[in-house]
Design an enzyme around this catalytic site. Structure first.
Site, short mmCIF file in Angstrom:
data_model
loop_
_atom_site.label_atom_id
_atom_site.label_comp_id
_atom_site.label_asym_id
_atom_site.label_seq_id
_atom_site.Cartn_x
_atom_site.Cartn_y
_atom_site.Cartn_z
N GLU A 22 12.01 -8.33 6.56
CA GLU A 22 13.39 -8.61 6.59
C GLU A 22 13.44 -9.90 7.80
O GLU A 22 13.20 -10.27 8.65
CB GLU A 22 13.99 -7.65 7.19
CG GLU A 22 13.43 -6.22 6.31
CD GLU A 22 15.37 -5.29 6.22
OE1 GLU A 22 15.75 -5.95 7.66
OE2 GLU A 22 14.58 -4.00 5.82
N GLU A 32 19.12 -8.27 -1.53
CA GLU A 32 19.98 -6.81 -0.91
C GLU A 32 21.29 -6.70 -1.10
O GLU A 32 21.32 -8.24 0.21
CB GLU A 32 18.93 -5.84 -0.16
CG GLU A 32 19.76 -4.80 -0.04
CD GLU A 32 18.87 -3.73 0.56
OE1 GLU A 32 17.57 -3.39 1.32
OE2 GLU A 32 20.20 -2.63 1.21
N LYS A 88 5.98 -6.74 3.81
CA LYS A 88 7.41 -7.60 3.36
C LYS A 88 7.97 -7.27 4.71
O LYS A 88 7.91 -6.17 5.71
CB LYS A 88 8.62 -5.78 2.52
CG LYS A 88 9.61 -6.99 1.91
CD LYS A 88 10.70 -6.02 0.66
CE LYS A 88 10.73 -4.62 1.00
NZ LYS A 88 12.05 -4.75 1.78
N ASP A 144 6.78 -2.53 4.16
CA ASP A 144 7.27 -2.46 4.67
C ASP A 144 6.82 -2.72 6.11
O ASP A 144 6.28 -1.33 6.79
CB ASP A 144 8.68 -1.42 4.54
CG ASP A 144 9.94 -2.66 3.48
OD1 ASP A 144 10.04 -3.44 3.63
OD2 ASP A 144 10.52 -1.36 3.65
N ASP A 176 10.69 1.04 4.38
CA ASP A 176 10.72 1.67 6.10
C ASP A 176 11.85 2.34 4.99
O ASP A 176 12.65 3.47 6.29
CB ASP A 176 11.23 0.74 7.07
CG ASP A 176 11.91 -0.63 6.46
OD1 ASP A 176 12.70 -0.22 5.40
OD2 ASP A 176 12.35 -0.98 7.79
N SER A 177 12.40 2.42 4.19
CA SER A 177 13.78 3.23 4.35
C SER A 177 13.42 4.89 4.06
O SER A 177 13.96 5.92 4.16
CB SER A 177 14.03 3.46 1.75
OG SER A 177 13.27 3.30 1.67
O1 KIV Z 1 12.75 0.17 2.16
C1 KIV Z 1 12.91 0.00 1.20
O2 KIV Z 1 13.15 0.81 0.32
C2 KIV Z 1 13.41 -1.55 0.60
C3 KIV Z 1 13.32 -1.75 -0.77
C4 KIV Z 1 14.64 -0.95 -1.57
C5 KIV Z 1 12.97 -2.92 -0.99
O3 KIV Z 1 13.20 -2.33 1.22
#
Ligand code: KIV
Length: 274
Positions: A122, A189, A120, A90, A51-52
């Site tokens: 968090e 992280e 994924k 994510d 989600d970056s």
């Molecule tokens: O959002 C993202 O890109 C991430 C990765 C860096 C693991 O969570």
């Protein structure tokens, strides 16, 4: 009886990733689209559709405004353009925290509409019951603890975690809880190096480090950071190319040639054959 092709191109599975534990590091990068998925696929064990993308692609101030629809659109493109890397998508902020049922319904949309293999999430101990709920229903979950970008305001910024004894204990407890809940791997992280090493030794599932430790079972970076395509990179990023400068030079050369009527030449045009 049918015979399997001698060298089938099959996607890696969670078992392939877990087989790396204590052996060779797992290679992970992020991708948000078909262009990068195609480039990364031959080299990576795992691609994370992070989600970056909210900050990196859309210029948002944080990952908080990212929606489920955005993750599904980008995730679908990455799955379609890759064939051997394990793909993880994510779950965006607000799509899984409210209840186990909300989390399940959001994950079902992601799995059905993208074809991804895993999601994924968090969160540490507070998300353990949700992770267990999802795993019991057949969903492969990667955890993400310590610096959780979706918690940026609660953490007071993007700060390295594990500075004092209390926070070190909490991060270790979180990682253990995520493992116990059934996550197949966990992203660490922004964690103090010796703590990331200790967690990697204590867990039986692979740890994937970003700003963590060389001892982690795998490493991940945001691809556009390591290619020099983002305006500024966190201190833990190693830049492997200056694709930003290369792109600028190419665009500047194109602009110059268009203005000078040097591009296109007749070679680049359709011309009537006599
Ligand atoms: O959002 C993202 O890109 C991430 C990765 C860096 C693991 O969570």
């Amino acid at each position: 009886m049918t015979t399997a092709p001698s060298n089938p191109q099959r996607r890696k599975t969670i078992l392939d990733l877990q087989a790396h534990k204590g052996k060779t590091p797992i290679v992970v990068l992020t991708a948000y689209d078909a262009v990068f998925a195609r480039l990364l696929d031959p080299h990576c064990d795992c691609i994370i559709v992070g989600d970056s993308l909210g900050m990196v692609l859309y210029g948002m101030d944080s990952t908080l405004p990212v929606t489920l629809d955005m993750m599904i659109a980008h995730g679908r493109a990455v799955v379609k353009a890759s064939s051997q890397a394990f793909v993880v998508i994510d779950m965006p902020f607000g799509s899984y925290q409210e209840s186990q049922e909300v989390a399940f319904n959001s994950c079902v949309r992601v799995l059905k509409e993208t074809g991804t293999q895993a999601v994924k999430i968090e969160g540490g101990a507070e998300m353990a019951e949700t992770i267990a709920f999802l795993v019991a229903r057949g969903i492969a979950v990667m955890g993400h603890v310590a610096l959780m970008p979706q918690h940026v305001h609660a953490l007071g910024g993007y700060r390295f975690q594990g500075r004092d004894e209390q926070s070190r204990k909490r991060i270790l407890t979180d990682a253990l809880a995520v493992e116990k809940a059934g996550a197949f791997a966990v992203v660490l992280e922004g964690v103090e190096e010796s703590l990331a090493r200790e967690i990697t030794e204590k867990l039986t599932i692979p740890t994937i480090g970003i700003g963590a430790s060389p001892a982690c079972d795998g490493q991940v970076l945001v691809t556009l950071d390591m290619l020099g395509l983002t305006p500024r990179q966190p201190s833990f990023v190693k830049q492997y190319a200056d694709a930003g400068s290369l792109t600028s030079e190419a665009v500047s050369a194109y602009a110059k040639e268009v203005r000078a009527r040097q591009f296109p030449t007749l070679k680049h045009c359709f011309t009537k054959k006599e």
